[in-house]
Design an enzyme around this catalytic site. Structure first.
Site, PDB file in Angstrom:
ATOM      1  NE  ARG A  11     -13.398 -43.655   5.816  1.00 14.82           N
ATOM      2  CZ  ARG A  11     -12.868 -43.327   6.993  1.00 14.82           C
ATOM      3  NH1 ARG A  11     -13.580 -43.446   8.092  1.00 14.82           N
ATOM      4  NH2 ARG A  11     -11.634 -42.871   7.062  1.00 14.82           N
ATOM      5  CE1 TYR A  60     -15.043 -15.273 -32.884  1.00 14.35           C
ATOM      6  CE2 TYR A  60     -16.800 -16.880 -33.260  1.00 14.35           C
ATOM      7  CZ  TYR A  60     -15.448 -16.580 -33.136  1.00 14.35           C
ATOM      8  OH  TYR A  60     -14.527 -17.574 -33.260  1.00 14.35           O
TER       9      TYR A  60
END
Ligand code: UD1
Ligand code: MG
Length: 460
Positions: A16, A392
């Protein structure tokens, strides 16, 4: 009252829910149903904790093991039904060790089942000398649940499933919660004779209550708090129960001295802690182990995940994850704090600032449009709008260090790894690639060219 074993039923698909994942792995207030039920059951220290799996067995057993590596996994075969699940579990448990004393059985689609209710159930069972006890509750709307059928004297006769019930049975409001305690020997007898001649063609565990009568006394114990035993079969029930539970959590905090302007749109998970006189404004989500200090203000529209916000701090329209906000520090509006930030006191991260693994000293401010990642900033430093740390290089994440009492100009680019000393002032638009010593003014040239009278080609 020591439990010889506890069996958690988690083999069903949960049709369900109409989901690709098993029902028990759906989350309720931040934790899966399975996690919640295992947590409550474990608190009673059963001799063995078994989890019955079948639908997406691998996934469910992995989740169960990651909660408790000593859990016994029982694979239910292809025969369906809660009764079959317990037959499979008992066969495996009996082969493992001799069972003696009470066995607790619980469905796993009851996210609010708590250990206090379970403890009282087991106490009642033992004190009554029962062979089997079912945990029940009264519901205004019992639709979908198994009904508890009693005789004139009030003795429990049997449980009738919704689909098998006649009109008078359907009118019964006392329902089966799908939690039971059986004496091990009674359980073995009770499940031996289960049949599947019912509306769903399944082996019902509910029938075991009736068959248990030949081996012992059968009784029912009403859960003190109906909310704790509500089952979830579909997403409408999930939303309704989430709402009811959240309302309760909000009310608890309001009674404890927290102002919540609108509990309907404020979502607080159960491991959150909030100090007195804190104010939580609408649209806020306090998740995981978030801790909010006294007299702080959170929201509107703040998402805090495993965040710590000290006294008197403000977090407005922002997302804060695994970060520590010092006392009286101001975050937002529109700040994105990824994991690993550590703020001192009276600091600030303002609009459209993103940070990750940044240590921001006392009184230091990063007010506008910046990215600060893998960085350490001293005390009482101000960072101009649009400044970013280029952390980075394509391979490594490099660190930026800025000292105390600095004035970093607008639009600076700090190319990490790089260190800036104390009491440094930098010019607007500087690109800082090399170390800057203490007590220094730094600027980097960029040549400005004015081409007078110039027009674009299409205007020439
Ligand atoms: C069940 C009870 C019902 C009770 C209701 C409470 C039965 C027959 N009915 O109905 O009386 O009022 O719970 O919420 O027991 N499961 C298995 N193996 C299976 C089928 C189910 O392990 O073959 C597990 C499910 O994962 C779930 C639990 O048993 O955790 C209950 O199953 P569910 O399908 O939700 O039963 P209900 O229809 O809710
Ligand atoms: Mg159910």
């Amino acid at each position: 009252m020591a439990l010889s074993a506890a069996i958690v039923l988690a083999a069903g698909e949960g049709t369900r829910m109409r989901s690709n994942k098993p029902k028990v792995l759906h989350t309720f207030a931040g934790k899966t149903f399975l996690n919640r039920v295992m947590n409550s059951v474990s608190a009673l220290n059963p001799g063995t904790l078994a989890v019955v799996v079948h639908f997406q067995a691998e996934r469910v057993s992995e989740a169960a093991r990651s909660y408790d590596e000593h859990v016994t996994i029982v694979n239910q075969d292809d025969i369906p039904g809660t009764g079959r699940a317990v037959q499979c579990a008992m066969a495996q448990l009996a082969a493992q060790s001799e069972l003696d004393g009470p066995v607790l059985i619980a469905a796993s689609d009851m996210p609010l089942l708590d250990s206090e209710t379970l403890r009282k159930l087991v106490e009642f069972h033992t004190a009554s000398g029962n062979g089997a006890t079912v945990l029940t509750t009264m519901l205004d709307d019992p639709t979908g649940y198994g009904r508890i059928i009693r005789d004139r004297e009030g003795n429990v006769l049997r449980i009738v499933e919704q689909k098998d019930a006649n009109r008078s049975e359907l009118a019964v409001q006392e329902v089966n919660t799908s939690v039971y305690v059986f004496e091990a020997s009674v359980l073995v007898e009770a499940i031996a004779g289960l049949k599947s001649n019912n509306a769903q063609g399944e082996f019902y565990l509910t029938d075991a209550l009736e068959t248990a009568k030949s081996a012992g006394k059968v009784g029912a114990f009403a859960a003190p708090d109906p909310l704790t035993v509500e089952g979830v079969n579909d997403r409408v029930q999930l939303a309704a129960l989430s709402k009811a539970y959240n309302r309760r959590i909000c009310e608890r905090w309001m009674r404890d001295g927290v102002t919540i302007l609108d509990p309907e749109t404020t979502w607080i998970e159960d491991d959150v802690e909030i100090g007195r006189d804190a104010t939580i404004l609408p649209g806020s989500f306090l998740q995981g182990h978030t801790v909010i200090g006294q007299e702080s203000t959170v929201g509107p529209y703040a998402t805090l995940i495993d965040a710590t916000v000290d006294d008197g701090a403000v977090v407005e329209r922002s997302r804060v994850q695994e970060s520590h906000i010092g006392a009286r520090t101001n975050i937002g509006p529109w700040t994105y704090l990824r994991p690993g930030n550590e703020f001192g006191e009276d600091a600030k991260a303002g609009a459209f600032v993103e940070m990750k693994k940044a240590h921001i000293g006392n009184g230091t401010k990063v007010p506008h449009l910046s990215y600060v990642g893998d960085a350490q900033l001293g005390d009482h430093t101000n960072v101009g709008g649009g400044t970013i740390t280029a952390n980075y290089d394509g391979v490594h994440k490099n660190r930026t260090k800025i000292g105390s009492d600095c004035h970093i100009g607008a639009g600076n680019l700090l190319v990490a790894p790089v260190e800036v000393g104390n009491n440094v002032t930098s010019g607007a638009g500087s690109v800082i690639r090399h170390a800057v010593p203490d007590d220094t003014m730094v600027y980097s040239e960029n040549t400005q060219h004015n081409v007078e009278g110039w027009k674009p080609a299409w205007e020439r």
